[in-house]
Design an enzyme around this catalytic site. Structure first.
Site, short mmCIF file in Angstrom:
data_model
loop_
_atom_site.label_atom_id
_atom_site.label_comp_id
_atom_site.label_asym_id
_atom_site.label_seq_id
_atom_site.Cartn_x
_atom_site.Cartn_y
_atom_site.Cartn_z
N GLY A 15 0.77 -1.23 0.00
CA GLY A 15 0.00 0.00 0.00
C GLY A 15 0.81 1.29 0.00
O GLY A 15 0.24 2.37 0.13
N GLY A 17 2.72 2.38 -2.53
CA GLY A 17 2.85 2.95 -3.87
C GLY A 17 3.96 2.35 -4.70
O GLY A 17 4.46 2.99 -5.64
N LYS A 18 4.35 1.10 -4.41
CA LYS A 18 5.41 0.44 -5.18
C LYS A 18 5.04 0.36 -6.66
O LYS A 18 5.85 0.67 -7.53
CB LYS A 18 5.66 -0.97 -4.65
CG LYS A 18 6.20 -1.04 -3.25
CD LYS A 18 6.52 -2.47 -2.86
CE LYS A 18 5.33 -3.39 -2.90
NZ LYS A 18 4.33 -3.07 -1.87
N THR A 19 3.82 -0.10 -6.93
CA THR A 19 3.41 -0.30 -8.32
C THR A 19 3.39 1.02 -9.08
O THR A 19 3.87 1.11 -10.21
CB THR A 19 2.04 -0.97 -8.39
OG1 THR A 19 2.09 -2.24 -7.72
CG2 THR A 19 1.60 -1.20 -9.83
N SER A 20 2.85 2.06 -8.47
CA SER A 20 2.79 3.38 -9.13
C SER A 20 4.19 3.88 -9.47
O SER A 20 4.46 4.34 -10.59
CB SER A 20 2.08 4.39 -8.23
OG SER A 20 0.74 4.02 -8.01
N ASP A 42 4.33 -10.05 -8.03
CA ASP A 42 3.29 -10.13 -7.00
C ASP A 42 2.21 -11.10 -7.45
O ASP A 42 1.62 -10.90 -8.52
CB ASP A 42 2.69 -8.74 -6.78
CG ASP A 42 1.81 -8.68 -5.54
OD1 ASP A 42 1.31 -9.74 -5.11
OD2 ASP A 42 1.61 -7.57 -5.01
N THR A 505 -7.82 0.75 -6.86
CA THR A 505 -6.98 -0.45 -6.94
C THR A 505 -7.21 -1.41 -5.78
O THR A 505 -7.40 -2.62 -6.00
CB THR A 505 -5.49 -0.05 -7.04
OG1 THR A 505 -5.30 0.72 -8.23
CG2 THR A 505 -4.61 -1.28 -7.10
#
Length: 585
Positions: A15, A17-20, A42, A505
């Site tokens: 949660g 913000g790794k993906t962003s 993931d 998300t």
């Protein structure tokens, strides 16, 4: 962000913000002319939501971006490929029944994890087919799973040398053995600071900074030193008369001033909290472009009044959970960082305050349960707090197996058993045994389990399913047995609570998890929406009002599409959240 290495890993607490940030970096590098591959490791990847583009287990171009490609390492797909490779070597020597038995033995979570690693290693070793990539960006799973993944190259390169006859939980290692040189190559590249960079992503809060600190130390222990710290979602208030905005900004400033000592040694970059969700290429580009941030922000409603959403609280949920019931299993599930731990802790304490005997435990490798419990001055006498610690459970499991299988055996035979148990998959089996024990205790008390982030939890449930099928097939008294899987399927004994933030998300991931559970015959009991600004009144800061307004659509979709029962936790701008939540806010 400038980059000088070939492999970039984005890791951190769920949660944050790794993906962003991973996607934004990949887009920026592709825009600069580099050929980039974006890989998600993931099991519960949400690349397709952030990129607004289909992403699957095949390498495909990302729509609208020249030079950018993306792929998900699909655990189930990888596991099936692995099973095919294992059984292929037996086609000429084994019967169909024997091959079928081998496949059944490779149906659990252990196989799924090692197969995912086997696939992951190909991207680092340079054995992927097709396009030549200048940079490979890894959007990793939440930290506990990621560290497990990064430990595997060293563990398996050692294991295939020392135990050529195979692991009991995996079957023959022949499908791995051919890649032994690959594993050494992978380990070498991961430790080479000229080739690999690790971005530790955090929010300006104690829990995620603590996680980043722990991750940094563990990466260094693995010989991975080239690290950077990224702090995401730093809030700056615009309306100085808004008390909530002032509190949020003060908390962020305080945390930025008390970064753990080991993280202070790392290069740091901060990113602001934005009034919009970072979904789509244009918004991803804005993460590194202040002018684009301003342009997009101007299109976001900031003055619209938001009528406070009236959602029932955790106290009401707890009342329902113990209605006409004195025992049972309660599990909180969802994406990393959505609030599973605070939800589980609050439910457990409230149940104990009613006089029920309660066990509160966690299956999360990153285990932040104690951080919340420590916020209370004392615990109800009927509440026990534990943790399913993978290392402790593995040691306990190994000792039990050695005692059981080693009876009457020679020292050489015992040594072989011990070598067999050095498999990295032994930990998965040990955690499942502890998980099953906790479920069994729910027959006489309330057991509240704070689960690991979604992907890891699904692997655990997959193990439960494999164990169930094995018991049903091989036990003559199967009709009288109740396996952990059957316990989870019983809506009277088990209550699954899906936790989500009021954002697109996390909502989509919780919805996907709900579908997976329903396919397994497990019906979620309720949804909890955590950290909701829309539940509050009196917000005047434009950025906070924009985010509160954006929550309304998400909450409405959850109400009308996904949840029969919905409960809420308002945004609490305090360091010690649990006492405030328990006192009725």
């Amino acid at each position: 962000m400038t980059n000088s290495t070939t492999y970039l890993f984005f890791t951190g607490k769920g949660g944050v913000g790794k993906t962003s940030l991973a996607c934004a970096t990949a887009v920026e590098l592709a825009d600069s002319g580099k050929v980039v591959l974006l890989v998600s490791t993931d099991p519960a990847s949400n690349l397709k939501d952030v990129l607004e583009c289909a992403v699957d287990e095949n390498i495909n171009p990302v729509n609208g971006i020249k030079n950018l490609f993306a792929v998900n390492i699909n655990p189930e797909y990888s596991a099936e490929e692995y099973r095919n490779r294992v059984t292929k070597s037996f086609e000429d020597t084994a019967t169909q029944d024997e091959i079928k038995k081998i496949r059944e033995g490779l149906s659990g979570a252990c196989t799924t994890e090692i197969a995912s690693f086997d696939e992951f290693s190909r991207f680092v070793s340079g054995e992927i087919e097709g396009e030549k990539f200048d940079v490979i960006v890894f959007d990793t799973a939440p930290t506990g799973h990621t560290l497990r993944l990064l430990e595997l190259p060293a563990a398996w390169s050692s294991f295939t040398e020392q135990n050529p006859n195979g692991a009991s939980c995996l079957g023959p290692t022949s499908a791995l053995k051919s890649g032994r040189e690959r594993y050494h190559k992978v380990v070498s590249k991961l430790r080479d600071s000229s080739l690999t960079t690790y971005y530790l992503v955090s929010k300006p809060d104690k829990a995620s900074l603590k996680e980043a600190s722990r991750t940094s130390n563990e990466l260094k222990e693995l010989g991975m030193f080239n690290q950077r710290l990224l702090i995401n979602g730093v809030f700056k208030s615009v309306e100085k008369d808004d008390l909530l905005a002032g509190k949020i900004e003060a908390m962020a400033t305080d945390q930025l001033g008390s970064v753990p000592e080991n993280l202070k040694l790392l290069p740091l970059k901060t990113f602001p909290l934005l009034p919009y969700n970072v979904l789509g290429i244009d918004k991803l580009r804005s993460l590194f472009n202040v002018e684009l941030q301003k342009a997009i922000s101007e299109r976001v409603p900031s003055n619209a009044e938001v009528s406070p959403q009236r959602l029932q609280g955790i106290d009401r949920l707890t009342e329902e959970l113990c209605l006409n019931q004195h025992h049972g299993l309660i599990m909180t599930m969802g994406k990393g960082g959505v609030g599973k731990t605070i939800t589980a802790s609050a439910i457990a304490v409230l149940l104990a305050r009613k006089g029920f005997e309660v066990l509160l435990t966690t299956t999360d490798p990153a285990a932040h349960l104690q951080d919340f419990i420590a916020q209370l001055g004392g615990l109800p006498a009927s509440l026990t707090v534990e943790r399913i610690d993978p290392k402790i459970e593995t040691q306990r499991y190994i000792e039990n197996i050695l005692e059981y299988r080693g009876q009457g055996k020679s020292e050489d035979a015992k040594k072989l058993i011990s070598e067999d148990l050095k498999s990295p998959c032994t930990e998965e089996v040990a955690v499942f045994h502890a998980f099953s024990k906790a479920i069994n205790m729910a027959k006489r008390k309330f057991v509240v389990i704070d689960t690991a982030p979604t992907g890891h939890t699904l692997l655990l449930l997959d193990t439960a399913g494999s164990y169930h099928r094995d018991i049903m097939k091989n036990n003559s008294n199967a009709s009288r047995l109740k396996t952990p899987y059957m316990f989870l399927q019983d809506p009277v004994l088990s209550k699954i609570i899906l936790v989500s933030l009021p954002e697109t998300t996390p909502m989509r991931e919780a919805a996907s998890l709900q579908m997976d559970l329903k396919r397994a015959g497990i019906e979620p009991y309720a949804w909890v929406i955590n950290q909701s600004l829309a539940m509050l009144s009196g917000i005047s800061d434009p950025l906070l009002k924009s985010r509160a307004h954006a929550e309304l659509e998400v909450i409405n979709v959850i109400k009308t599409t996904y949840a029969e029962r919905i409960f809420g936790i308002p945004f609490i701008a305090e360091k010690n959240i649990l006492p405030i939540l328990l006192n009725g806010r």
